[in-house]
Design an enzyme around this catalytic site. Structure first.
Site, mmCIF file in Angstrom:
data_model
loop_
_atom_site.group_PDB
_atom_site.id
_atom_site.type_symbol
_atom_site.label_atom_id
_atom_site.label_comp_id
_atom_site.label_asym_id
_atom_site.label_seq_id
_atom_site.Cartn_x
_atom_site.Cartn_y
_atom_site.Cartn_z
ATOM 1 N N ASP A 161 9.889 1.991 -1.727
ATOM 2 C CA ASP A 161 8.537 1.428 -1.195
ATOM 3 C C ASP A 161 7.275 2.230 -1.825
ATOM 4 O O ASP A 161 7.453 3.222 -1.850
ATOM 5 C CB ASP A 161 8.619 1.705 0.357
ATOM 6 C CG ASP A 161 7.593 1.187 1.241
ATOM 7 O OD1 ASP A 161 7.523 -0.041 1.365
ATOM 8 O OD2 ASP A 161 6.683 1.921 1.954
ATOM 9 N N GLU A 192 7.920 -0.920 -5.681
ATOM 10 C CA GLU A 192 6.770 -1.535 -5.635
ATOM 11 C C GLU A 192 6.058 -0.727 -6.488
ATOM 12 O O GLU A 192 5.684 0.463 -6.122
ATOM 13 C CB GLU A 192 6.061 -1.608 -4.156
ATOM 14 C CG GLU A 192 6.942 -2.503 -3.167
ATOM 15 C CD GLU A 192 6.133 -2.552 -1.943
ATOM 16 O OE1 GLU A 192 5.798 -3.413 -1.551
ATOM 17 O OE2 GLU A 192 6.076 -1.354 -1.384
#
Ligand code: CA
Length: 647
Positions: A326, A355
């Protein structure tokens, strides 16, 4: 205090920890044997003292024992408590600082709500056939990622799961059968470590959260277990789930959220090591690259070591096959490189992606963060492509704007960039790609191809928001067209769970704590929209038969047609057999596109809302094909034949 004593203490508290640095490990914070349990806080803190408390219960009650931990000869706070402590709970607290009790940083088992560590014998948490679980072969197979939340997937009463919303739902036949039938090869489960935002003592009430608020990074979340009060249960059930998925040929990817904690004040990091694990801005206030109020400092020895050990622990203890980081752009590149190297030593096929961005500005130099633009310097680490996603559906910044699917010109180069998997390719005009003006992937394996994920609107909602008045038949056509781009990309295909069942989140963009009525995957749609499911299934089956080349071969063998009408993207892919080339035509226009070519035999795999890995039709000496409005067509042509598009 006499000066000599003062000096002695100073040496103990400051010099020793530095000397002891290299031998510290987090994972040995609590080491149990039936004879004695040893507690150690690695990376000695500057605390005046550390108090260890032992409890009979995971919450409430008074401690049955209180121990003032001592600094050992390596400069670490350590204590050994004799006797068999299995079944007891423990906390650490800094003496005199009023920061509260903590379960420690590396609790492997916890009581309800994760407030106390639990003393368990990890060997006893293994399901019966755990030792035979070996995902090594599985990890070599083509990767097709299915991103899911336990509750979304199994909470629909219609589906009649025995364990709705639990880890165990994923080992039930209807889950396994559905995933196998669809053909995905990996589930990416939303945060499954212990998180803070669901109260595990009130599970009879409806509660929902995605779980991006870490509390104990190395323990499965209690609300997904059948008994959060019993520390072994969540661990055993998580392993049962992994084992069942592995048996079905499906990898398990963990969504890891090391970039921030639920809060700073009550985090285990700060209760025991205040100020050490987070980045601050120049004015001394917490930096907030996560948009959640804080950001961790992976570049510091303590946090870096913690992340490296945690990732390896999940692989070794839980047989995890991959990690989705994340807001990976918050972590420094060196830490990601080290994690890649650690995992290579275990199994180089353990997949890492993340990400490649942050949610706010970080207190660290941008060029040293694991941002998408820096992925080229991180072999073996992949990132999500917002170029392909937004080229298809429209920009992240405005749910009501459309992209290629909505018939808006100017998105073609972004999608082509997605088709080649983010590598440099002579047919792509990078100046016209939406976000990146330079290719950022060295290999298509570093590129996650997708059109929707848990964040933002799901695909049907985005189509409704960006194309006012869209009819259902049009919505279905565009949905299938979008996923055809994803699954014919040379990157790694990724879908949000439930897209194959045409799920809707009723237009909710950020459904992180929305009720079940918003997040539920409606299983009735499997019958209602059987043709949609069949297309996804056929497309995935076809994908598994298609070659995925390395960067150099893609540049040689994948050629875009440059004579196409606006709203059409088409390319040929030379197949390994070299006798035939695959043609892919994405038609986002509302017109039928006629494509002519010198006479050829054709074999059609995708056409007008149908997709399959076995030919839909074989025709000889064909001179043209018609690509239906808002649809994709995939077929093979004899080698060397050029297609001509009507203008
Ligand atoms: Ca929890």
């Amino acid at each position: 205090m006499k000066p000599i004593k003062k000096l002695f203490l100073y040496v103990l508290l400051t010099i020793y920890p530095v000397i002891a640095f290299s031998s510290n490990t987090w994972k040995d914070e609590m080491v149990y044997t039936p004879q004695a349990t040893t507690f150690t806080l690695p990376f000695a803190t500057n605390a005046k003292g550390i108090i260890l408390r032992l409890y009979k219960e995971g919450q409430g009650g008074q401690p049955v024992k209180k121990v003032h931990m001592k600094i050992n000869r390596d400069g670490l706070w350590q204590t050994t408590v004799k006797g068999d402590l299995k079944g007891m709970f423990y906390t650490f607290e800094r003496k005199g600082d009023n920061l509260g009790e903590s379960a420690g940083l590396f609790a492997k088992a916890v009581g309800v709500n994760g407030n106390r560590g639990a003393i368990v014998d990890m060997k006893e948490t293994n399901p019966t056939d755990w030792d035979s679980d070996d995902p090594t072969t599985l990890r070599k197979k083509p990767l097709i990622i299915y991103e899911m939340h336990f509750r979304d997937f199994s909470i629909d009463p219609e589906a009649n799961f025995q364990y709705p919303g639990k880890f165990l739902a994923l080992q039930e036949p209807q889950a396994i059968n559905h995933l196998k039938e669809l053909g995905i090869t990996a589930v990416h489960i939303l945060p499954s470590f212990d998180y803070a935002s669901v109260d595990e003592t009130r599970l009879d009430e409806p509660q929902y959260n995605w779980g991006y608020d870490p509390k104990n990074y190395n323990v499965p979340e209690g609300s997904y277990s059948t008994n959060p009060y019993h520390p072994e249960t969540r661990i055993r059930e998580f392993k049962q789930m992994v084992k069942a998925l592995h048996n079905a040929g499906i990898r398990v990817i963990l969504d890891v959220v090391y970039n921030h904690t639920y809060d700073i004040r009550n985090s285990n990091f700060n209760k025991l090591y205040p100020g050490v694990f987070y980045r601050n801005k120049e004015d001394g206030t917490p930096s907030d690259g996560s948009g959640c109020g804080n950001e961790t400092a992976s570049e510091r020895a303590e946090m870096r070591r913690f992340m490296r050990e945690s990732v390896q622990y999940w692989v070794n203890e839980y047989h995890i096959d991959g990690f989705r980081f994340d807001l990976m752009g918050i972590h420094d590149s060196e830490t990601m490189r080290l994690i890649r190297s650690d995992l290579n030593a275990i199994d180089p096929n353990i997949y890492i992606y993340g990400e490649g961005w942050s949610a706010g500005s970080c207190a660290y130099p941008q060029d040293q963060l694991a941002m998408k633009a820096n992925v080229g310097k991180l072999p073996g680490v992949a990132a999500f492509s917002d170029e392909l996603r937004d080229g298809l559906r429209g920009p992240f910044s405005d749910d009501h704007k459309g992209g290629f699917l909505a018939g808006i010109p100017g998105n073609e180069e972004s999608i082509k960039f997605g088709i080649v998997g983010g590598i440099a390719h002579p047919d792509i005009d990078m100046a016209k790609v939406n976000y990146s003006k330079m290719p950022w992937a060295l290999s298509p394996q570093q590129f996650i191809s997708y059109v929707s994920c848990h964040d933002d609107m799901c695909l049907t909602d985005r189509l409704r928001a960006s194309i006012p008045g869209i009819r259902e038949d049009e919505l279905i056509r565009l949905d299938l067209l979008a996923q055809t781009a994803v699954f014919t990309s040379q990157g790694v295909p990724f879908i949000l769970a439930g897209e194959e069942l045409l799920r809707t989140k009723q237009g909710v963009h950020n459904s992180y704590k929305s009720p079940d009525s918003i997040n539920v995957i409606p299983w009735v749609n499997k019958k209602r929209y059987a043709a949609v499911f069949d297309y996804y299934k056929g497309l995935i089956a076809l994908r598994k038969t298609l070659p995925v080349y390395d960067a150099e071969t893609i540049r040689e063998r994948l050629k875009f047609d440059n004579n196409v009408p606006t709203g059409v993207i088409a390319w040929s892919l030379q197949l390994p057999s070299k006798e035939q080339s695959l043609r892919v035509i994405l038609n986002a226009t509302k017109q039928t596109q006629t494509v002519t070519f010198p006479s050829s035999d054709i074999t059609v795999y995708v056409e007008n809302g149908k997709a399959s890995d076995v030919p839909l039709r074989n025709d000889r000496n064909v001179k043209s094909v018609n690509v239906a409005p808002q649809s994709a067509m995939i077929f093979t042509l004899n080698k060397g034949i050029k297609a001509i598009y009507a203008k």
